[in-house]
Design a protein around this motif. Structure first.
Motif, PDB file in Angstrom:
ATOM      1  N   UNK A 161       0.856  -1.188   0.000  1.00  0.00           N
ATOM      2  CA  UNK A 161       0.000   0.000   0.000  1.00  0.00           C
ATOM      3  C   UNK A 161       0.888   1.232   0.000  1.00  0.00           C
ATOM      4  N   UNK A 162       0.611   2.169  -0.889  1.00  0.00           N
ATOM      5  CA  UNK A 162       1.445   3.374  -0.980  1.00  0.00           C
ATOM      6  C   UNK A 162       0.542   4.590  -0.826  1.00  0.00           C
ATOM      7  N   UNK A 163       0.847   5.385   0.229  1.00  0.00           N
ATOM      8  CA  UNK A 163       0.020   6.566   0.522  1.00  0.00           C
ATOM      9  C   UNK A 163       0.506   7.774  -0.248  1.00  0.00           C
ATOM     10  N   UNK A 164       1.817   7.936  -0.226  1.00  0.00           N
ATOM     11  CA  UNK A 164       2.384   9.203  -0.661  1.00  0.00           C
ATOM     12  C   UNK A 164       3.825   8.987  -1.087  1.00  0.00           C
ATOM     13  N   UNK A 165       4.308   9.776  -2.037  1.00  0.00           N
ATOM     14  CA  UNK A 165       5.743   9.658  -2.354  1.00  0.00           C
ATOM     15  C   UNK A 165       6.316  10.999  -2.798  1.00  0.00           C
ATOM     16  N   UNK A 226      14.017   8.442  -4.123  1.00  0.00           N
ATOM     17  CA  UNK A 226      12.593   8.245  -3.862  1.00  0.00           C
ATOM     18  C   UNK A 226      12.351   8.187  -2.355  1.00  0.00           C
ATOM     19  N   UNK A 227      11.189   8.685  -1.951  1.00  0.00           N
ATOM     20  CA  UNK A 227      10.751   8.539  -0.565  1.00  0.00           C
ATOM     21  C   UNK A 227       9.286   8.100  -0.605  1.00  0.00           C
ATOM     22  N   UNK A 228       9.007   6.888  -0.101  1.00  0.00           N
ATOM     23  CA  UNK A 228       7.651   6.322  -0.155  1.00  0.00           C
ATOM     24  C   UNK A 228       7.062   6.231   1.249  1.00  0.00           C
ATOM     25  N   UNK A 234       7.216  -2.549   6.206  1.00  0.00           N
ATOM     26  CA  UNK A 234       8.031  -3.434   5.364  1.00  0.00           C
ATOM     27  C   UNK A 234       9.426  -3.503   5.966  1.00  0.00           C
ATOM     28  N   UNK A 235      10.145  -4.550   5.591  1.00  0.00           N
ATOM     29  CA  UNK A 235      11.552  -4.635   5.991  1.00  0.00           C
ATOM     30  C   UNK A 235      12.410  -4.436   4.747  1.00  0.00           C
ATOM     31  N   UNK A 236      13.678  -4.148   4.968  1.00  0.00           N
ATOM     32  CA  UNK A 236      14.579  -3.966   3.830  1.00  0.00           C
ATOM     33  C   UNK A 236      14.631  -5.245   2.990  1.00  0.00           C
ATOM     34  N   UNK A 291      12.717   3.468   7.279  1.00  0.00           N
ATOM     35  CA  UNK A 291      12.730   4.354   8.442  1.00  0.00           C
ATOM     36  C   UNK A 291      11.331   4.324   9.066  1.00  0.00           C
ATOM     37  N   UNK A 292      11.145   5.038  10.157  1.00  0.00           N
ATOM     38  CA  UNK A 292       9.833   5.116  10.824  1.00  0.00           C
ATOM     39  C   UNK A 292       9.224   3.736  11.000  1.00  0.00           C
ATOM     40  N   UNK A 293      10.006   2.845  11.612  1.00  0.00           N
ATOM     41  CA  UNK A 293       9.518   1.505  11.942  1.00  0.00           C
ATOM     42  C   UNK A 293       8.973   0.758  10.706  1.00  0.00           C
ATOM     43  N   UNK A 294       9.652   0.928   9.599  1.00  0.00           N
ATOM     44  CA  UNK A 294       9.278   0.185   8.385  1.00  0.00           C
ATOM     45  C   UNK A 294       8.158   0.813   7.579  1.00  0.00           C
ATOM     46  N   UNK A 295       7.730   2.018   7.954  1.00  0.00           N
ATOM     47  CA  UNK A 295       6.611   2.655   7.238  1.00  0.00           C
ATOM     48  C   UNK A 295       7.102   3.612   6.145  1.00  0.00           C
ATOM     49  N   UNK A 296       8.395   3.912   6.136  1.00  0.00           N
ATOM     50  CA  UNK A 296       8.923   4.854   5.147  1.00  0.00           C
ATOM     51  C   UNK A 296      10.112   4.213   4.432  1.00  0.00           C
ATOM     52  N   UNK A 297      10.037   4.223   3.101  1.00  0.00           N
ATOM     53  CA  UNK A 297      11.083   3.592   2.285  1.00  0.00           C
ATOM     54  C   UNK A 297      11.817   4.670   1.481  1.00  0.00           C
ATOM     55  N   UNK A 298      13.126   4.610   1.530  1.00  0.00           N
ATOM     56  CA  UNK A 298      13.951   5.480   0.679  1.00  0.00           C
ATOM     57  C   UNK A 298      14.743   4.603  -0.283  1.00  0.00           C
TER      58      UNK A 298
END
Ligand code: NAD
Length: 341
Positions: A161-165, A226-228, A234-236, A291-298
């Motif tokens: 699920x992707x809210x914002x990027x 990118x910043x999602x 999610x995990x790395x 980051x943010x406990x797996x809620x933010x992906x760079x």
């Protein structure tokens, strides 16, 4: 089944690559290409004695092309009569003029990202709107950057699920032959948001997106940071596995020596891909950071701008011709013929 007949109008950077990709498909054939000048790609095609005919957009262009030694098989209408679908990859603005001609011939057509919005009935991205686009006749492709962003975004959206990027694009200033373009020693920022966000939103308005661009003095590839914001943790390892399983994304490691866009380009030349191209989006493994406990992906990726839009152009041909009913089948068919695993 008879192979479906494709014509390419505009045999430049993108057109010559779509032409090659069409010829790699098992269910379509390239019946001809059209151009307006004896450009270097057209001269190279003539010198290679390609096995498809070259046409001129009009009688005046035919004369100048022939005087440069290009064997011209006829004028654009001669080959449009034979076609079942046109891929227009002519210089920006020409597609809009050509659409009237395609309409006269009753031909479905695909236009590229450099045309103004409105040239087609919809922007096409196979993971998002294949079914809707099957009912249409005129489609426009994403630009190179938006294609690369979309591949990562739609995979993330489906899995987590992707809210914002937010996408920060370092844009190559010119293709290698565009010596008239700059900058030479500067980085040029653009007004935010840039067109990629608007294009993406037309295809999926539910994912909030902002894009920013700085143009840099390089030719071989853009890079995007990118910043999602994900809806589920999610995990790395999960993200890397997801990217590894997507044939249109390829992971590279800085630690293996892929330390720049130029190194990836050079690697492609060494492994003998046509023109040093690659169809996949290269993502650097070490840049995939949660980051943010797996809620933010760079992550950071390269966009090989000249070839990246080619697979989706082939998907769009399948969509318009109805040769594959489902997006997943069309994508898998294209991947298989292009050797994307
Ligand atoms: P290009 O200049 O390399 O090729 C355009 C070709 O169209 C030229 O060969 C030109 O002679 C020909 N042409 C001009 N007028 C014509 C006419 N009336 N009839 C037939 N042919 C004509 O341009 P390109 O980089 O291939 O770009 C084509 C499209 O693809 C643009 O919309 C561009 O924005 C888009 N695009 C380009 C890139 C890239 O990196 N180059 C990436 C993605 C999308």
């Amino acid at each position: 089944m008879a192979k479906r007949k494709v014509v390419i109008v505009g045999y430049g950077t993108i057109g010559e690559r779509i032409a090659d990709a069409v010829r790699m498909q098992d269910d379509m054939e390239l019946v001809g290409v059209v151009d307006a000048a004896a450009t270097l790609p057209v001269r190279a095609a003539a010198e290679r004695r390609v096995d498809f005919p070259i046409f001129a957009a009009n009688a005046e262009f035919k004369k100048t092309m022939e005087s440069a030694g290009i064997p011209v098989a006829g004028l654009m209408p001669d080959i449009l009569k034979e076609a079942e679908v046109v891929v227009d990859a002519a210089s920006p603005g020409i597609g809009a003029q050509n659409r009237k001609i395609y309409e006269e011939f009753g031909l479905p057509a695909i236009f590229q990202g450099g045309e103004k919005h409105g040239v087609a009935e919809s922007i096409f991205y196979p993971m998002a709107n294949y079914d809707k686009c099957r009912q249409l006749k005129y489609l426009q492709m994403f630009s190179c950057n938006t294609t690369g962003i979309a591949r990562q975004a739609f995979n993330c959206d489906q899995a987590f699920g992707l809210k914002e990027m937010f996408c920060a694009i370092v844009r190559r200033s010119a293709d290698i032959s565009e010596t008239h373009k700059g900058p030479v020693d500067a980085l040029l920022p653009q007004k935010i948001p840039t067109h990629q966000a608007e294009d993406f939103s037309q295809v999926n308005p539910d994912i909030h997106v902002v894009t920013a661009v700085v143009t840099a003095p390089v030719c071989h590839g853009h890079a995007t940071m990118m910043s999602f914001d994900l809806k589920q943790k999610a995990t790395q390892a999960e993200i890397l596995e997801m990217f590894r399983n997507e044939p249109r994304i390829r992971l590279f490691k800085l630690a293996d020596g892929f330390i720049s866009t130029s190194h990836i380009f050079d690697y492609n030349r060494d492994r003998g891909t046509s023109r040093g191209d690659m169809y996949e989006v290269p993502v650097w493994e070490e840049t995939v950071y949660l980051d943010h406990d797996g809620m933010k992906l760079y992550s950071t990726n390269m966009i090989p701008q000249e070839a990246i839009v080619i697979p989706e152009n082939i998907d769009a041909i399948r969509c318009l011709l109805g040769t594959e009913e489902a997006a997943a089948d069309a994508i898998a068919h294209t991947n298989q013929c292009l050797g994307l695993k």
